[in-house]
Design an enzyme around this catalytic site. Structure first.
Site, PDB file in Angstrom:
ATOM      1  N   ASP A  24      29.809  46.260  37.367  1.00 37.56           N
ATOM      2  CA  ASP A  24      31.786  46.473  37.479  1.00 37.56           C
ATOM      3  C   ASP A  24      31.725  46.933  36.092  1.00 37.56           C
ATOM      4  O   ASP A  24      32.899  47.776  35.320  1.00 37.56           O
ATOM      5  CB  ASP A  24      32.373  45.502  36.062  1.00 37.56           C
ATOM      6  CG  ASP A  24      32.004  43.822  37.423  1.00 37.56           C
ATOM      7  OD1 ASP A  24      31.369  44.258  38.707  1.00 37.56           O
ATOM      8  OD2 ASP A  24      32.873  42.680  37.725  1.00 37.56           O
ATOM      9  N   LYS A 129      32.530  41.761  44.744  1.00 35.96           N
ATOM     10  CA  LYS A 129      32.504  40.493  44.662  1.00 35.96           C
ATOM     11  C   LYS A 129      34.141  39.975  44.373  1.00 35.96           C
ATOM     12  O   LYS A 129      34.272  40.850  43.601  1.00 35.96           O
ATOM     13  CB  LYS A 129      31.339  40.573  43.801  1.00 35.96           C
ATOM     14  CG  LYS A 129      31.513  41.195  42.114  1.00 35.96           C
ATOM     15  CD  LYS A 129      30.509  41.558  40.882  1.00 35.96           C
ATOM     16  CE  LYS A 129      31.240  41.300  40.067  1.00 35.96           C
ATOM     17  NZ  LYS A 129      31.919  40.616  39.083  1.00 35.96           N
ATOM     18  N   CYS A 162      31.502  39.774  33.244  1.00 37.57           N
ATOM     19  CA  CYS A 162      30.645  39.545  34.210  1.00 37.57           C
ATOM     20  C   CYS A 162      29.341  39.840  34.280  1.00 37.57           C
ATOM     21  O   CYS A 162      28.494  39.282  34.952  1.00 37.57           O
ATOM     22  CB  CYS A 162      31.230  40.605  35.145  1.00 37.57           C
ATOM     23  SG  CYS A 162      32.436  40.032  35.791  1.00 37.57           S
TER      24      CYS A 162
HETATM   25  N1  TIU Z   1      33.906  42.205  35.217  1.00 40.51           N
HETATM   26  C1  TIU Z   1      34.134  41.718  34.512  1.00 40.51           C
HETATM   27  O1  TIU Z   1      34.034  40.944  32.798  1.00 40.51           O
HETATM   28  N2  TIU Z   1      35.787  41.110  34.367  1.00 40.51           N
HETATM   29  C2  TIU Z   1      36.302  40.450  33.467  1.00 40.51           C
HETATM   30  O2  TIU Z   1      37.408  39.856  33.976  1.00 40.51           O
HETATM   31  N3  TIU Z   1      35.939  40.471  31.763  1.00 40.51           N
HETATM   32  C3  TIU Z   1      36.890  40.245  30.709  1.00 40.51           C
HETATM   33  O3  TIU Z   1      36.587  40.659  29.770  1.00 40.51           O
HETATM   34  N4  TIU Z   1      37.621  40.178  31.570  1.00 40.51           N
END
Ligand code: TIU
Length: 234
Positions: A24, A129, A162
């Protein structure tokens, strides 16, 4: 066999059965004007993971290691977006609405894509995802099994959301995973520290923790002996 100094003890892996997982690294999380900032976060804290993650990405490519990327986001019609996720919290702008980098967390928008520095190249699958975990409602496990992957090297954002969720999912599916502490980042310094502590506690209950410098050292020592490195394949 590569050996990387790590906690709670040395992480051993074969280059041919290990994947680098880039979780991500999307503009929506690391730049202002995206989903991360909409939740009230200071995105600058995440940017510091990009340069070390880039060094690791380039070294893994040069060693011939399998590289796979993930992105969190949703179909443009939002048919895979649970109402619970859409309505949670009090963000001024929500998933699917138009922000400074296009529709928040929607596949195809500029903000949803991976930052230029870490952009995937040919041969590196990108797994889209809908959730925090990379294995939930995706074909990630099938791809890894097809490639004969048993171990994972993890970079990405955010550490306690994530990255941690995906690492726990990987652990339960039988993968050994090491997270590189300077190649992951959180909006909350205390969560960064504690999320890494939780992974390596209890003898490595979720996995291993190392860092880019120690990983690159271990990879360089091993890559010298792999056919891919000897052939200079990148
Ligand atoms: N990729 C991921 O960690 N999504 C989130 O929403 N992370 C946050 O810390 N908000």
């Amino acid at each position: 066999m590569a050996r990387v100094d790590a906690e709670p003890y040395e992480f051993e892996f074969e280059v041919g059965t290990t994947a680098l997982m880039m979780i991500d690294f999307q503009r929506d999380f690391v730049y202002p004007g995206g989903f991360g900032e909409s939740l009230g976060n200071d995105t600058s804290l995440l940017l510091k993971a990009v340069p070390p993650a880039k060094r690791v990405l380039e070294a893994c490519r040069a060693a011939g290691m399998f590289v796979i990327h993930t992105r969190e986001g949703h179909r443009p019609d939002l048919s895979d977006l649970p109402p619970a996720k859409l309505h949670r919290g009090s963000a001024p702008i929500r998933i699917g609405e138009v922000g400074a980098m296009g529709r928040l967390l929607v596949r195809g928008s500029y903000g949803h894509d991976i930052v230029d520095e870490l952009a995937p190249i040919e041969g590196e699958p990108v797994v889209d995802k809908p959730g925090k975990g990379a294995f939930y409602a995706t074909d990630l496990d099938a791809i890894l099994k097809m490639k004969g992957i048993r171990q994972l090297v993890i970079c990405g954002v955010t550490t306690e959301v994530c990255v941690n969720t995906s690492m726990r999912e990987a652990n339960d599916r039988g993968y050994d995973a090491v997270v590189l502490s300077d190649c992951v980042a959180s909006y909350f310094p205390e969560f960064q520290r504690v999320a890494l502590e939780m992974i390596k506690a209890q003898g490595g209950i979720v996995g291993w923790v190392s860092d880019s410098e120690r990983f690159l050292k271990g990879l360089a020592a091993a890559a010298g002996s792999t056919p891919a490195a000897a052939a200079g394949r990148s």
